[in-house]
Every structure is written in C-alpha cells, then in structure tokens.
Design a protein around this motif. Structure first.
Motif, PDB file in Angstrom:
ATOM      1  N   SER A 147      -3.120 -22.375  -8.049  1.00 33.01           N
ATOM      2  CA  SER A 147      -1.982 -22.782  -7.213  1.00 33.01           C
ATOM      3  C   SER A 147      -2.281 -22.662  -5.720  1.00 33.01           C
ATOM      4  O   SER A 147      -1.414 -22.932  -4.885  1.00 33.01           O
ATOM      5  CB  SER A 147      -0.739 -21.965  -7.572  1.00 33.01           C
ATOM      6  OG  SER A 147      -0.947 -20.595  -7.274  1.00 33.01           O
ATOM      7  N   GLY A 148      -3.507 -22.262  -5.369  1.00 33.05           N
ATOM      8  CA  GLY A 148      -3.891 -22.211  -3.964  1.00 33.05           C
ATOM      9  C   GLY A 148      -3.299 -21.045  -3.200  1.00 33.05           C
ATOM     10  O   GLY A 148      -2.994 -21.173  -2.017  1.00 33.05           O
ATOM     11  N   THR A 149      -3.137 -19.908  -3.861  1.00 32.94           N
ATOM     12  CA  THR A 149      -2.575 -18.743  -3.179  1.00 32.94           C
ATOM     13  C   THR A 149      -3.668 -17.742  -2.821  1.00 32.94           C
ATOM     14  O   THR A 149      -4.802 -17.827  -3.301  1.00 32.94           O
ATOM     15  CB  THR A 149      -1.528 -18.043  -4.058  1.00 32.94           C
ATOM     16  OG1 THR A 149      -2.156 -17.572  -5.252  1.00 32.94           O
ATOM     17  CG2 THR A 149      -0.392 -18.974  -4.413  1.00 32.94           C
ATOM     18  N   MET A 150      -3.298 -16.801  -2.010  1.00 32.49           N
ATOM     19  CA  MET A 150      -4.164 -15.703  -1.611  1.00 32.49           C
ATOM     20  C   MET A 150      -3.256 -14.494  -1.416  1.00 32.49           C
ATOM     21  O   MET A 150      -2.119 -14.636  -0.988  1.00 32.49           O
ATOM     22  CB  MET A 150      -4.881 -16.057  -0.301  1.00 32.49           C
ATOM     23  CG  MET A 150      -5.843 -15.011   0.174  1.00 32.49           C
ATOM     24  SD  MET A 150      -6.551 -15.390   1.819  1.00 32.49           S
ATOM     25  CE  MET A 150      -7.333 -16.958   1.563  1.00 32.49           C
ATOM     26  N   ALA A 151      -3.741 -13.328  -1.747  1.00 33.94           N
ATOM     27  CA  ALA A 151      -2.948 -12.110  -1.587  1.00 33.94           C
ATOM     28  C   ALA A 151      -3.384 -11.391  -0.309  1.00 33.94           C
ATOM     29  O   ALA A 151      -4.576 -11.269  -0.037  1.00 33.94           O
ATOM     30  CB  ALA A 151      -3.144 -11.203  -2.794  1.00 33.94           C
ATOM     31  N   LEU A 152      -2.404 -10.922   0.458  1.00 35.76           N
ATOM     32  CA  LEU A 152      -2.686 -10.196   1.687  1.00 35.76           C
ATOM     33  C   LEU A 152      -2.139  -8.786   1.595  1.00 35.76           C
ATOM     34  O   LEU A 152      -0.988  -8.586   1.212  1.00 35.76           O
ATOM     35  CB  LEU A 152      -2.053 -10.910   2.890  1.00 35.76           C
ATOM     36  CG  LEU A 152      -2.537 -12.334   3.143  1.00 35.76           C
ATOM     37  CD1 LEU A 152      -1.752 -12.955   4.288  1.00 35.76           C
ATOM     38  CD2 LEU A 152      -4.030 -12.349   3.435  1.00 35.76           C
ATOM     39  N   GLY A 153      -2.966  -7.822   1.956  1.00 36.08           N
ATOM     40  CA  GLY A 153      -2.560  -6.424   1.924  1.00 36.08           C
ATOM     41  C   GLY A 153      -1.937  -5.981   3.224  1.00 36.08           C
ATOM     42  O   GLY A 153      -2.016  -6.674   4.254  1.00 36.08           O
ATOM     43  N   TRP A 154      -1.346  -4.805   3.219  1.00 38.51           N
ATOM     44  CA  TRP A 154      -0.681  -4.254   4.395  1.00 38.51           C
ATOM     45  C   TRP A 154      -1.636  -4.100   5.574  1.00 38.51           C
ATOM     46  O   TRP A 154      -1.231  -4.160   6.728  1.00 38.51           O
ATOM     47  CB  TRP A 154      -0.052  -2.900   4.060  1.00 38.51           C
ATOM     48  CG  TRP A 154      -1.080  -1.861   3.717  1.00 38.51           C
ATOM     49  CD1 TRP A 154      -1.589  -1.580   2.485  1.00 38.51           C
ATOM     50  CD2 TRP A 154      -1.754  -0.985   4.628  1.00 38.51           C
ATOM     51  NE1 TRP A 154      -2.547  -0.593   2.564  1.00 38.51           N
ATOM     52  CE2 TRP A 154      -2.662  -0.208   3.874  1.00 38.51           C
ATOM     53  CE3 TRP A 154      -1.699  -0.783   6.005  1.00 38.51           C
ATOM     54  CZ2 TRP A 154      -3.497   0.754   4.443  1.00 38.51           C
ATOM     55  CZ3 TRP A 154      -2.522   0.178   6.572  1.00 38.51           C
ATOM     56  CH2 TRP A 154      -3.402   0.934   5.795  1.00 38.51           C
ATOM     57  N   ASP A 155      -2.940  -3.943   5.269  1.00 35.76           N
ATOM     58  CA  ASP A 155      -3.941  -3.733   6.309  1.00 35.76           C
ATOM     59  C   ASP A 155      -4.615  -5.028   6.756  1.00 35.76           C
ATOM     60  O   ASP A 155      -5.560  -5.004   7.535  1.00 35.76           O
ATOM     61  CB  ASP A 155      -4.991  -2.742   5.819  1.00 35.76           C
ATOM     62  CG  ASP A 155      -5.718  -3.216   4.569  1.00 35.76           C
ATOM     63  OD1 ASP A 155      -5.313  -4.249   3.969  1.00 35.76           O
ATOM     64  OD2 ASP A 155      -6.710  -2.562   4.175  1.00 35.76           O
ATOM     65  N   GLY A 156      -4.149  -6.178   6.233  1.00 43.77           N
ATOM     66  CA  GLY A 156      -4.726  -7.465   6.594  1.00 43.77           C
ATOM     67  C   GLY A 156      -5.811  -7.935   5.646  1.00 43.77           C
ATOM     68  O   GLY A 156      -6.362  -9.018   5.822  1.00 43.77           O
ATOM     69  N   SER A 157      -6.142  -7.113   4.650  1.00 43.67           N
ATOM     70  CA  SER A 157      -7.185  -7.519   3.703  1.00 43.67           C
ATOM     71  C   SER A 157      -6.703  -8.701   2.876  1.00 43.67           C
ATOM     72  O   SER A 157      -5.550  -8.761   2.460  1.00 43.67           O
ATOM     73  CB  SER A 157      -7.584  -6.345   2.805  1.00 43.67           C
ATOM     74  OG  SER A 157      -6.465  -5.867   2.101  1.00 43.67           O
ATOM     75  N   ALA A 158      -7.604  -9.660   2.675  1.00 45.87           N
ATOM     76  CA  ALA A 158      -7.293 -10.860   1.906  1.00 45.87           C
ATOM     77  C   ALA A 158      -8.078 -10.839   0.601  1.00 45.87           C
ATOM     78  O   ALA A 158      -9.285 -10.620   0.600  1.00 45.87           O
ATOM     79  CB  ALA A 158      -7.648 -12.105   2.714  1.00 45.87           C
ATOM     80  N   SER A 159      -7.371 -11.048  -0.490  1.00 48.71           N
ATOM     81  CA  SER A 159      -7.968 -11.099  -1.823  1.00 48.71           C
ATOM     82  C   SER A 159      -7.544 -12.393  -2.504  1.00 48.71           C
ATOM     83  O   SER A 159      -6.515 -12.971  -2.160  1.00 48.71           O
ATOM     84  CB  SER A 159      -7.498  -9.906  -2.671  1.00 48.71           C
ATOM     85  OG  SER A 159      -8.012  -8.710  -2.161  1.00 48.71           O
ATOM     86  N   PRO A 160      -8.305 -12.844  -3.497  1.00 42.68           N
ATOM     87  CA  PRO A 160      -7.954 -14.087  -4.177  1.00 42.68           C
ATOM     88  C   PRO A 160      -6.645 -14.015  -4.955  1.00 42.68           C
ATOM     89  O   PRO A 160      -5.999 -15.032  -5.175  1.00 42.68           O
ATOM     90  CB  PRO A 160      -9.112 -14.336  -5.137  1.00 42.68           C
ATOM     91  CG  PRO A 160     -10.149 -13.341  -4.831  1.00 42.68           C
ATOM     92  CD  PRO A 160      -9.553 -12.288  -3.975  1.00 42.68           C
ATOM     93  N   CYS A 161      -6.248 -12.801  -5.366  1.00 46.07           N
ATOM     94  CA  CYS A 161      -5.062 -12.659  -6.208  1.00 46.07           C
ATOM     95  C   CYS A 161      -4.516 -11.236  -6.088  1.00 46.07           C
ATOM     96  O   CYS A 161      -5.239 -10.327  -5.697  1.00 46.07           O
ATOM     97  CB  CYS A 161      -5.418 -12.964  -7.668  1.00 46.07           C
ATOM     98  SG  CYS A 161      -6.669 -11.835  -8.339  1.00 46.07           S
ATOM     99  N   PRO A 162      -3.253 -11.035  -6.438  1.00 43.54           N
ATOM    100  CA  PRO A 162      -2.694  -9.676  -6.379  1.00 43.54           C
ATOM    101  C   PRO A 162      -3.452  -8.644  -7.219  1.00 43.54           C
ATOM    102  O   PRO A 162      -3.639  -7.516  -6.756  1.00 43.54           O
ATOM    103  CB  PRO A 162      -1.253  -9.864  -6.872  1.00 43.54           C
ATOM    104  CG  PRO A 162      -0.922 -11.270  -6.519  1.00 43.54           C
ATOM    105  CD  PRO A 162      -2.210 -12.038  -6.724  1.00 43.54           C
ATOM    106  N   PRO A 163      -3.925  -8.990  -8.431  1.00 45.83           N
ATOM    107  CA  PRO A 163      -4.651  -7.973  -9.211  1.00 45.83           C
ATOM    108  C   PRO A 163      -5.924  -7.466  -8.524  1.00 45.83           C
ATOM    109  O   PRO A 163      -6.328  -6.336  -8.750  1.00 45.83           O
ATOM    110  CB  PRO A 163      -4.995  -8.692 -10.517  1.00 45.83           C
ATOM    111  CG  PRO A 163      -3.982  -9.767 -10.644  1.00 45.83           C
ATOM    112  CD  PRO A 163      -3.686 -10.196  -9.231  1.00 45.83           C
ATOM    113  N   LEU A 164      -6.552  -8.287  -7.675  1.00 46.44           N
ATOM    114  CA  LEU A 164      -7.780  -7.863  -7.000  1.00 46.44           C
ATOM    115  C   LEU A 164      -7.524  -7.270  -5.617  1.00 46.44           C
ATOM    116  O   LEU A 164      -8.449  -6.919  -4.909  1.00 46.44           O
ATOM    117  CB  LEU A 164      -8.764  -9.031  -6.893  1.00 46.44           C
ATOM    118  CG  LEU A 164      -9.376  -9.500  -8.207  1.00 46.44           C
ATOM    119  CD1 LEU A 164     -10.274 -10.714  -7.974  1.00 46.44           C
ATOM    120  CD2 LEU A 164     -10.148  -8.382  -8.888  1.00 46.44           C
TER     121      LEU A 164
END
Length: 146
Positions: free
Chosen positions: A40-57
């Motif tokens: 679906s073309g999403t990316m997960a972003l953490g509170w510290d700005g870290s970008a991951s391909p998905c929430p589980p990672l």
C-alpha cells in the motif's frame, strides 16, 4: 473419531492444501505472502524520526509462532531528521528492498515452522538477508491492523 475431531482435521487439511481459506473474515492458508504495508506504499515513523518499512519492524519485539518465541530485530531504513521523506523513499537500497518484499520469495516459515532460523528475522533457509519476512504474521493475515 468424533465430529469435533473430524471438523478440526478437515480445517487443518484445508489450510495445508495451499488454498485460500477464509475464517472469521481473515484469509488463511498459502495464498497470502503479501506485505500490506509495502503493497500500500506506507512507511512507519518512530518518535525519534526513524523510518521503517512497516510497524512490526519499527522496534525490537517478540512474537510467537507454533509456541516458539521469535525475537525480531528492528529495521531502520533512515531517519527523517537527517534525510527527507522523498530521499528515503527513493533511495535505491530501499526501492530494491520493497521490490524484494513485493515478490515475497521468502521461506514459508509460518507454515513450516521447523528450524532454528524461525527464531529471528535475520535470515531464512532460502538465504534471504535481514530482514527475512517469511515468518511475518502480518504478511500471512494472522495479525491484521485496523
């Protein structure tokens, strides 16, 4: 054999057949192998700005498959405090990773569950590098986000 055992055996046979089985609105069986996050073309972003391909990672976590603990390592692609979202998204390594996930040629860990490689997401029996997504419960429809 009682009716309950017959029903359980029939259900297990259907799951192992490679056919898609729908149960309580969820698709089970061998026809999944799809990362809804990447698809679906999403990316997960953490509170510290870290970008991951998905929430589980997005963070280290422990999941359970076939009564075995799986210690999953987080996978951070980049940090939005250091690069723009567009730069991260178009990074050649991340593009290649998304293509690999969309092809989903990972080991079928959720259905096999038979070796010690299942205990982490670092590699799989097909030699896929970190993160190996064959044991992902989300990609098999076993866990679904709203």
């Amino acid at each position: 054999m009682d009716v309950k055992s017959q029903a359980r055996d029939a259900f297990l046979a259907a799951l192992q057949s490679g056919s898609t089985v729908n149960f309580a609105g969820n698709s089970l069986g061998g026809a999944n192998d799809t990362c809804t996050f990447v698809e679906s073309g999403t990316m997960a972003l953490g509170w510290d700005g870290s970008a991951s391909p998905c929430p589980p990672l997005l963070h280290n976590q422990i999941t359970y498959l076939r009564q075995r603990a799986r210690r999953l390592k987080r996978h951070v692609i980049a940090n939005i405090n250091e690069r723009t979202l567009s730069e991260i998204w178009n990074d050649p390594e991340y593009v290649t990773y998304r293509q690999r996930v969309m092809g989903f040629e990972f080991a079928p860990c959720t259905f096999c569950g038979g070796c010690e490689l299942l205990d982490t997401n670092e590699t799989d029996c097909l030699g896929n590098p970190f993160p190996a997504c064959g044991g992902c419960l989300w990609a098999q429809g076993l866990i679904q986000c709203p």
